[in-house]
Design an enzyme around this catalytic site. Structure first.
Site, short mmCIF file in Angstrom:
data_model
loop_
_atom_site.label_atom_id
_atom_site.label_comp_id
_atom_site.label_asym_id
_atom_site.label_seq_id
_atom_site.Cartn_x
_atom_site.Cartn_y
_atom_site.Cartn_z
N ARG A 144 11.73 -1.93 10.82
CA ARG A 144 10.70 -1.54 11.77
C ARG A 144 10.58 -2.62 12.84
O ARG A 144 10.67 -3.80 12.54
CB ARG A 144 9.34 -1.40 11.04
CG ARG A 144 9.08 0.00 10.53
CD ARG A 144 7.89 0.06 9.62
NE ARG A 144 6.66 -0.53 10.17
CZ ARG A 144 5.47 -0.45 9.56
NH1 ARG A 144 5.36 0.18 8.40
NH2 ARG A 144 4.41 -1.00 10.09
N ARG A 165 11.70 -5.81 4.60
CA ARG A 165 11.51 -4.36 4.44
C ARG A 165 12.52 -3.57 5.30
O ARG A 165 12.81 -3.94 6.43
CB ARG A 165 10.09 -3.99 4.87
CG ARG A 165 9.82 -2.51 4.86
CD ARG A 165 8.36 -2.22 4.72
NE ARG A 165 7.59 -2.58 5.91
CZ ARG A 165 6.28 -2.39 6.00
NH1 ARG A 165 5.60 -1.88 4.99
NH2 ARG A 165 5.64 -2.74 7.09
N ARG A 199 -9.34 0.46 9.58
CA ARG A 199 -8.86 -0.90 9.82
C ARG A 199 -9.88 -1.74 10.57
O ARG A 199 -9.63 -2.91 10.84
CB ARG A 199 -7.59 -0.83 10.63
CG ARG A 199 -6.31 -1.07 9.82
CD ARG A 199 -5.15 -0.92 10.77
NE ARG A 199 -3.94 -1.56 10.37
CZ ARG A 199 -2.91 -0.93 9.82
NH1 ARG A 199 -3.00 0.34 9.51
NH2 ARG A 199 -1.79 -1.58 9.56
N ARG A 233 0.47 -9.49 12.96
CA ARG A 233 -0.23 -8.40 12.27
C ARG A 233 -1.13 -8.95 11.16
O ARG A 233 -2.23 -8.42 10.92
CB ARG A 233 0.78 -7.40 11.69
CG ARG A 233 1.43 -6.56 12.78
CD ARG A 233 2.70 -5.91 12.31
NE ARG A 233 2.47 -4.95 11.25
CZ ARG A 233 3.40 -4.63 10.34
NH1 ARG A 233 4.59 -5.20 10.35
NH2 ARG A 233 3.13 -3.74 9.43
N LYS A 256 0.84 -1.21 0.00
CA LYS A 256 0.00 0.00 0.00
C LYS A 256 0.87 1.26 0.00
O LYS A 256 0.62 2.19 -0.76
CB LYS A 256 -0.94 0.01 1.22
CG LYS A 256 -1.87 -1.18 1.31
CD LYS A 256 -2.87 -1.05 2.44
CE LYS A 256 -2.26 -1.05 3.82
NZ LYS A 256 -1.63 -2.34 4.22
P1 AMP Z 1 1.05 0.46 9.26
O1 AMP Z 1 2.19 1.41 9.11
O2 AMP Z 1 -0.17 0.87 8.48
O3 AMP Z 1 1.45 -0.96 9.00
O4 AMP Z 1 0.60 0.54 10.79
C1 AMP Z 1 1.49 0.18 11.82
C2 AMP Z 1 0.72 -0.04 13.11
O5 AMP Z 1 0.07 1.18 13.51
C3 AMP Z 1 -0.39 -1.06 13.06
O6 AMP Z 1 0.08 -2.39 13.23
C4 AMP Z 1 -1.26 -0.61 14.23
O7 AMP Z 1 -0.67 -0.97 15.47
C5 AMP Z 1 -1.18 0.90 14.12
N1 AMP Z 1 -2.25 1.44 13.25
C6 AMP Z 1 -2.09 2.11 12.07
N2 AMP Z 1 -3.27 2.46 11.55
C7 AMP Z 1 -4.22 2.02 12.42
C8 AMP Z 1 -5.64 2.06 12.45
N3 AMP Z 1 -6.35 2.63 11.45
N4 AMP Z 1 -6.28 1.50 13.49
C9 AMP Z 1 -5.60 0.93 14.50
N5 AMP Z 1 -4.26 0.83 14.54
C10 AMP Z 1 -3.56 1.37 13.51
#
Ligand code: AMP
Length: 214
Positions: free
Chosen positions: A160, A127, A88, A171, A13
């Protein structure tokens, strides 16, 4: 253009978002990036979000929804945006719908990235991201010119905390349980567009643009 990028972690994404931002000239709004920035800056929000993120869990809805609504009210979102990593949960999607209809707006598209499990694990664990500018790389698929160094700004690359194998697996399970139901939700609204996201990013971009329009 108002669009949501939907898909499991590691689906690409963020990689597409960079390309789509350039193409459509709208901001990318990544809730993950917002949280990571808050963690780096040591804000209250960052402190609250950190433990959930490190465990691969979702940050509670109440910490996410208002944050996104505030962001969408900002000037640069007037002509649209790409939501990356939000919504999400069904609750977040409902809140977004409510917000949009309050503004007399709706989503133009929900771009659903379809990727198999093994590819996701491979992408996540390989990554690397730039500590300074956040640019993304992959040890095999998109290596930097110099090992460990960002091509764009010369910053140091790091993995990360939540891209370790165990947290990545967690995840993906959280995605299946809490986020995948959004596929059905957006199918009903008619906004859903499915894409095979196993392919080359430039190829995928062409397909997305063909669907969304120039
Ligand atoms: P991402 O960078 O999108 O993979 O997000 C990393 C982490 O941030 C996720 O595993 C969640 O812990 C948190 N996170 C990001 N966006 C959301 C969301 N919309 N709702 C809940 N947690 C989120």
């Amino acid at each position: 253009m108002r669009a949501v990028l939907l898909g499991p972690p590691g689906a690409g994404k963020g990689t597409q978002a960079v390309r789509l931002v350039e193409k459509y000239n709208v901001p990318q709004i990544s809730t993950g990036d917002i949280f990571r920035r808050n963690i780096k800056e040591g804000t209250e929000l960052g402190k609250k979000a950190q433990e959930y993120m490190n465990a691969g869990q979702l940050v509670p809805d109440e910490l996410v929804v208002d944050l996104v609504k505030d962001r969408l009210m900002q000037d640069d979102c007037k002509n649209g945006y790409l939501l990356d990593g939000f919504p999400r949960t069904i609750y977040q999607a409902e809140q977004l719908d409510r917000f949009l209809s309050g503004q007399g707006q709706k989503l133009d598209a929900v771009i659903n990235f379809e990727v198999g499990y093994d590819t996701l694990i491979e992408r996540l664990t390989g990554r690397r991201v730039c500590k300074a500018c956040g640019a993304g790389f992959h040890v095999k698929n998109m290596p930097p010119k110099v090992d460990g160094v960002c091509d764009s700004c010369g910053g140091e690359l790091e993995q990360r905390k939540d891209d370790t194998r165990e947290t990545a697996e967690n995840r993906i399970s959280v995605y299946e349980e809490s986020t995948a139901p959004l596929i059905g939700y957006y199918k009903e609204t008619g906004a859903l567009k499915n894409f095979n996201a196993e392919k080359d990013p430039d190829e995928l971009l062409k397909e997305i643009v063909a669907e969304l329009g120039e």
